[in-house]
Design a protein around this motif. Structure first.
Motif, PDB file in Angstrom:
ATOM      1  N   ASN A  78      49.297 109.468  27.051  1.00 59.39           N
ATOM      2  CA  ASN A  78      50.300 108.714  27.807  1.00 59.39           C
ATOM      3  C   ASN A  78      49.715 107.408  28.334  1.00 59.39           C
ATOM      4  OD1 ASN A  78      52.230 110.743  27.427  1.00 59.39           O
ATOM      5  ND2 ASN A  78      51.507 111.862  29.220  1.00 59.39           N
ATOM      6  N   LEU A  79      48.508 107.490  28.882  1.00 58.49           N
ATOM      7  CA  LEU A  79      47.858 106.288  29.393  1.00 58.49           C
ATOM      8  C   LEU A  79      47.506 105.341  28.258  1.00 58.49           C
ATOM      9  CD1 LEU A  79      46.930 105.022  32.039  1.00 58.49           C
ATOM     10  CD2 LEU A  79      44.715 106.126  31.738  1.00 58.49           C
ATOM     11  N   TYR A  80      47.138 105.893  27.108  1.00 55.64           N
ATOM     12  CA  TYR A  80      46.841 105.077  25.924  1.00 55.64           C
ATOM     13  C   TYR A  80      48.070 104.262  25.526  1.00 55.64           C
ATOM     14  CZ  TYR A  80      45.220 104.032  21.161  1.00 55.64           C
ATOM     15  OH  TYR A  80      44.840 103.404  19.999  1.00 55.64           O
ATOM     16  N   PHE A  81      49.227 104.923  25.490  1.00 54.13           N
ATOM     17  CA  PHE A  81      50.471 104.244  25.119  1.00 54.13           C
ATOM     18  C   PHE A  81      50.811 103.145  26.123  1.00 54.13           C
ATOM     19  CE2 PHE A  81      55.102 103.970  25.657  1.00 54.13           C
ATOM     20  CZ  PHE A  81      55.464 103.548  24.390  1.00 54.13           C
ATOM     21  N   GLU A  82      50.681 103.445  27.412  1.00 57.50           N
ATOM     22  CA  GLU A  82      50.997 102.450  28.444  1.00 57.50           C
ATOM     23  C   GLU A  82      50.084 101.232  28.338  1.00 57.50           C
ATOM     24  OE1 GLU A  82      50.749 104.404  32.180  1.00 57.50           O
ATOM     25  OE2 GLU A  82      52.448 105.763  31.793  1.00 57.50           O
ATOM     26  N   ASN A  83      48.804 101.462  28.101  1.00 53.59           N
ATOM     27  CA  ASN A  83      47.866 100.341  27.993  1.00 53.59           C
ATOM     28  C   ASN A  83      48.156  99.473  26.769  1.00 53.59           C
ATOM     29  OD1 ASN A  83      46.521 101.155  30.300  1.00 53.59           O
ATOM     30  ND2 ASN A  83      44.987 102.344  29.193  1.00 53.59           N
ATOM     31  N   ARG A  84      48.540 100.107  25.665  1.00 51.60           N
ATOM     32  CA  ARG A  84      48.852  99.344  24.458  1.00 51.60           C
ATOM     33  C   ARG A  84      50.108  98.495  24.651  1.00 51.60           C
ATOM     34  NH1 ARG A  84      45.663  97.915  20.725  1.00 51.60           N
ATOM     35  NH2 ARG A  84      46.709  98.611  18.847  1.00 51.60           N
ATOM     36  N   VAL A  85      51.107  99.075  25.310  1.00 57.36           N
ATOM     37  CA  VAL A  85      52.344  98.329  25.571  1.00 57.36           C
ATOM     38  C   VAL A  85      52.063  97.145  26.498  1.00 57.36           C
ATOM     39  CG1 VAL A  85      54.622  98.454  26.645  1.00 57.36           C
ATOM     40  CG2 VAL A  85      53.842 100.308  25.151  1.00 57.36           C
ATOM     41  N   LYS A  86      51.243  97.376  27.518  1.00 52.05           N
ATOM     42  CA  LYS A  86      50.896  96.286  28.442  1.00 52.05           C
ATOM     43  C   LYS A  86      50.171  95.154  27.714  1.00 52.05           C
ATOM     44  CE  LYS A  86      50.541  99.133  32.622  1.00 52.05           C
ATOM     45  NZ  LYS A  86      49.610  99.706  33.631  1.00 52.05           N
TER      46      LYS A  86
END
Length: 312
Positions: A78-86
């Protein structure tokens, strides 16, 4: 009220008969030697740790950033996805398109391997420039100016040796670009063909472009994708990770193409039959009963989705 303080048991320098341990039991000579060795090892490790800490305190902090590889990946999906989107949003705010419109590919990976497989180890064709594209499967840093990638496409694998000394970017730009690259990204490479010193066929990029960032964390190549439910529900992921599954689907596609071509050449007509029906129509096959929400009615899957008829 007095409190009892239990002190740590200290071994004497030499063993003596009748030596007692911390529980008051007689200690054997072999046990004494074992404890003595363990104490010496612990003392040695403590001295090394203290020396390392002292050196780190005296040494000035390095201001130079380092190249990042797979070992620095965020483990939380989940954190991986959020960081990539950011990261993608930040690029868009700077006016950079994270999804380039077009990238010219001069050769496929199978053609590249066939053409340059016979190069000598350590040789690089600096006067030849090719462009390839594919998906990144692994990323390994070697020092401050060299990165190794595994690029895969069309069922083949090619190593990328990204060297800051060969890149069209300066050292800082090289660092920023490659630290943003993650496993699963689709990239385009313009560079020179060659082989590493160990003889592995590689491409030495002059230009490195991220064509499509992968937002979700791909499975590790070491462990693979083995969960059966995930494989069936996310076939695209199964095809990306497992080459044997990809070859099965390729074989299936070739069989269907052959059957279709064989019947077309003999004047057969291909039609599509209804997939759902009011009554079972699959001969002796056991029908699958389901419910059509929009029509508010029960229907049967007759398992007849493709048919061919000959001409008279």
């Amino acid at each position: 009220m007095a409190t009892e303080q239990q002190s740590e048991h200290v071994l004497p320098e030499k063993y003596t008969e009748g030596l007692l341990d911390e529980n008051g039991n007689t200690m054997s000579k072999s046990e004494f030697k074992r404890r003595q060795k363990a104490a010496e090892k612990a003392k040695e490790m403590a001295e090394k740790a203290a020396k390392k800490a002292a050196e780190a305190a005296v040494k000035p902090p390095s201001k130079k950033a380092a190249l990042l590889d797979d070992s620095t990946e965020e483990l939380d999906p989940n954190l991986y996805f959020e960081n990539r989107v950011k990261a993608i949003v930040a690029k868009k705010e700077k006016g950079v398109n994270p999804y380039p419109h077009k990238f010219h590919v001069s050769t496929t990976l199978p053609e590249y391997i066939r053409q340059y497989a016979n190069l000598e180890a350590g040789r690089q064709l600096g006067d030849v420039t090719v462009s390839v594209a594919g998906r990144i499967f692994s990323k390994r840093a070697s020092g401050a100016k060299l990165l190794f990638y595994d690029l895969r496409a069309d069922g083949c694998k090619l190593q990328i040796m990204a060297d800051a000394r060969v890149s069209e970017l300066d050292e800082n730009g090289f660092l920023l670009l490659h630290n943003e690259v993650r496993r699963g990204d689709i990239v385009g490479i313009v560079g020179h063909p060659g082989k590493s010193q160990k003889g592995e066929l590689s491409i030495f990029p002059v230009k490195f472009t991220v064509l499509a960032p992968c937002l979700h964390m791909p499975p590790s190549l070491h462990f693979g994708l083995k969960d059966q439910e995930t494989r069936y529900r996310q076939r695209y992921l199964d095809l990306i990770v497992n080459n044997n599954v990809r070859s099965i689907f390729q074989t299936r596609s070739h069989i269907i193409q052959f059957v279709r071509r064989f019947l077309d050449e003999r004047g057969f007509l291909e039609v599509e039959t209804p997939m759902m029906n009011m009554i079972p129509g699959g001969a002796a096959a056991r029908p699958f009963v389901t419910y059509h929400n929009d029509l508010d009615m029960q229907v049967v899957d007759v398992f007849t989705k493709w048919a061919a008829f000959g001409t008279c």
